[in-house]
Design a protein around this motif. Structure first.
Motif: not given
Lengths: 213, 262, 220
Positions: A109-111, A113-116, A135-137, B106-110
């Motif tokens: 469920s992590i977008p 874009g984060q991986m990109d 951390p987000q997961a 795509n900033l890292f939100p955490h």
């Protein structure tokens, strides 16, 4: 009231067995689930297939059937298992499947874009997982895992059906003897409720700690 | 070795082909970008501009052709019969030299703004924390966000987030910066602050490839405009030439959609 | 070395099949009764007075945190001991499963009700529908389409839960397995066959559900 006090030790012993089974199932089950979840997410074709088959197969069978199958089946194959071990083994298998899906869902469920972005600044695969993805997961996985924990505690009552004297069996025995059904079923309900509600509360606390995404 | 003796060219793309199933997304693209050059890529949606950018830092694989960044072949090495994919670790190292700014930030939100910028510096460039912090702070100051160092992305406006994203990419001191429609997701009144940062970057000599619809930026900041359509480069040239004297029919049609900017 | 002999299992296949069908029937009934309970509770929680809301919350939280087995025992062994002894083992189980599923369904329906967009309800108001009409013609139909996937998953879970009926000797599929095992000691064979029967049934239900979802479900 005297009846309750007299049955106290038996209930306590049953409660301990229930907790023992639950913890045993959760610990290894979670480890299996982490392996399964990672396989589903990042494994090569054969590994992913095995994990997929594992999870989907267990979704279609009742836990009780596996408990019986192991309890009666292993001795037939020459493997001696006690009832409690059979129960724990079977429930671990299910817990693993559950947790695999929880992890897969949480990371999935992590977008994209984060991986990109993580790739964009040159992080390696392991670094991407460690600093950006997991951390987000975690914030999404934790509540679902707490749910799994509650389900495990409830499922532990199934071991009473292979004659393990857990809380459920203890209560059954006491009700059988004293006929005080209402009282003791209420006690059982209260005890299970307290355990599971506590787990949920801890879960909410933990979630608040890690939720910033 | 995958060295190419083309001096001064930061990016060299030869015959790039990318397919998705039976569809050709890029059908043989040739492009060379010199050091310090600002190349603006324009074209209708589906023309392959974003894919082209994403191939340069290997966020997309390609099937044929060659991409060289600073002389090194991107994503593959020359194998026995064609291209052999390089291991992830090597690719990651190459990506450190290419900065990318995304449409959706795509900033890292955490992480805080500062931590976002520091992550690449400490983990990829392997700088000691103090130095990383100093460099990150300096770059965030340069994009005008000195008071937002400890803010989380959720507390920042779109324009501020994108500026953090630019700082994150440029703090790595890349050889080339890629901008993929960096202002398309911003409210109109926030576009200017981001374009301003991009213009400053260009004037400071950064090599940039910018995919955008902002024609004023293209005209005023770009050194060369590249017009793409259906997976190929149709026409390219200096801004004056492209905007005043378009040669191809397709470019004329495309420009016709944009109101003349004063 | 274990000698495989599949004959005894297949000789008794009709027993297993009957048990399977009984299991499905129980699940259907429990889903129906539980849905009724859940709908009432969900509407009660959404728009009822405070005592009702608290009662529903107590029901949902109470039931969801205790094992199904406890509810089964309470209904089957407990109720007779306090004077309510009308239900046989089959109906005790159905009733227990309905109570259990009702708690989950309450939450599913509550989320579904909330998910019915305000726009639809306002449209209903605009054409002059009164409260009950809006509930009947707008909220409930839309809500069902939204919750269809969750209902399906619940149904499959209920079908698997029918295996617990074996604990009080209801002749469903798992009980059939126990009986065949006790009579023939073909342990591996019987549990493999029963496991496959459960798997096949769950898969069939899931496929049917997918078809239904394609036809009916709404993704707003």
């Amino acid at each position: 009231m005297d009846v309750v006090i007299a049955s106290g030790p038996l209930i306590l012993r049953g409660l301990l067995i229930t907790l023992e089974v639950s913890v045993a199932v959760l610990l290894l089950g979670t480890l299996i689930g982490i392996a399964g979840g990672l396989s589903l997410l990042y494994g090569g074709q054969p590994l992913r297939l095995i994990a997929r088959v594992y999870v989907d197969t267990l979704r279609g069978i009742p836990q009780l059937v596996l408990i019986f199958a192991i309890f009666y089946g292993f001795p037939a194959l020459g493997l001696q298992v006690s009832a409690i071990v059979a129960g724990i083994l079977a429930l671990r298998v299910f817990c693993g499947a559950h947790v695999s899906e929880v992890i897969r869902g949480g990371v999935g469920s992590i977008p994209r874009g984060q991986m990109d972005a993580a790739q964009g600044i040159g992080l390696t695969f392991a670094q991407r997982l460690r600093y950006v993805i997991f951390p987000q997961a975690l914030g999404r996985i934790l509540p679902a895992w707490v749910n799994t924990a509650v389900e495990v505690v409830k499922a532990s009552s199934l071991v009473s059906l292979v004659s393990v004297v857990d809380l459920m069996m203890a209560i059954q025995q006491i009700v059988g003897r004293t006929r005080e059904a209402l009282l003791f079923y209420a006690v059982a309900a209260l005890l299970y409720f307290v355990i599971n509600y506590t787990i949920s509360v801890i879960g909410v606390r933990l979630e608040k700690r890690y939720a910033c995404t | 070795m995958n060295e190419m003796p083309v001096t001064g060219k930061v990016v060299v793309i030869e015959g790039l082909v990318k397919r998705f199933g039976a569809l050709d997304i890029l059908s043989g693209v040739d492009l060379q970008v010199s050091k310090g050059e600002v190349v603006v890529i324009v074209g209708p949606s589906g023309s392959g501009k974003t894919t082209l950018l994403r191939c340069i830092n290997f966020l997309e694989e390609y099937q044929d052709g060659r991409i060289y960044v600073d002389g090194r072949l991107v994503g593959y090495r020359e194998g026995g019969d064609g291209l052999v994919r390089l291991p992830d670790r090597v690719i990651a190292g190459m990506r450190a030299d290419v900065g990318m700014v995304f449409q959706s930030f795509n900033l890292f939100p955490h992480m805080t703004a500062l931590e976002n910028v520091m992550l690449g510096l400490t983990r990829v460039r392997k700088l000691p924390p103090a130095e990383a912090r100093e460099r990150a702070t300096s770059w965030l100051e340069r994009v005008g966000l000195q008071d937002k160092l400890q803010a989380h992305p959720a507390q920042l406006s779109g324009g501020q987030q994108q500026r953090v994203a630019i700082a994150r990419a440029v703090a790595m001191e890349p050889k080339v910066m890629l901008f993929d429609e960096a202002t398309s997701a911003l409210d109109p009144e926030l576009v200017g602050e981001v374009l301003g940062v991009m213009e400053n970057l260009a004037r400071s000599g950064m090599t940039m490839l910018v995919v955008t619809h902002e024609m004023r930026f293209a005209r005023e900041v770009g050194h060369r405009i590249v017009f793409m359509d259906k997976g190929a480069i149709v026409e390219q040239g200096a801004p004056m030439q492209i905007f005043e004297q378009p040669q191809s029919e397709r470019l004329k049609a495309f420009l016709g959609h944009f109101a003349k900017t004063s | 070395m274990y000698q495989f002999n599949w004959r005894p299992v297949f000789d008794n296949f009709d027993l297993l099949l009957k048990g399977l069908l009984l299991g499905i029937g129980i699940a259907v009934l429990a889903l129906a009764i539980g849905s009724l309970l859940g709908l009432i509770a969900a509407f009660g929680r959404a728009s009822g007075p405070r005592p009702v809301r608290m009662l529903v919350a107590a029901y949902v939280e109470g039931v969801r945190n205790i094992p199904l087995l406890l509810i089964i025992y309470f209904v089957y062994f407990g109720l007779p001991l306090i004077g309510i002894g009308v239900l046989d083992n089959l109906w005790s189980f159905v009733f227990a499963l309905a109570i259990y599923s009702g708690a989950y369904l309450t939450e599913i329906f509550r989320a579904g009700i909330e998910a019915v967009g305000k726009g639809h309800i306002e449209a209903g108001k605009a054409i002059g529908l009164n409260r009950w009409q809006r509930i009947r013609f707008v909220t409930i139909p839309l809500m069902f389409r939204i919750v269809l996937p969750s209902l399906g998953k619940t149904f499959i879970a209920l079908f698997k839960d029918t295996s617990l009926a074996s604990a009080i000797a209801v002749p469903e599929l798992t009980y059939g397995a126990i009986r065949i095992n006790v009579n023939t000691w073909r342990v591996i064979e019987v549990y493999v066959v029963v496991g496959l029967l459960y798997l096949a049934t769950c898969y069939a239900i899931a496929s049917a559900l997918r078809l239904l979802e394609r036809r009916f479900a709404m993704i707003r």
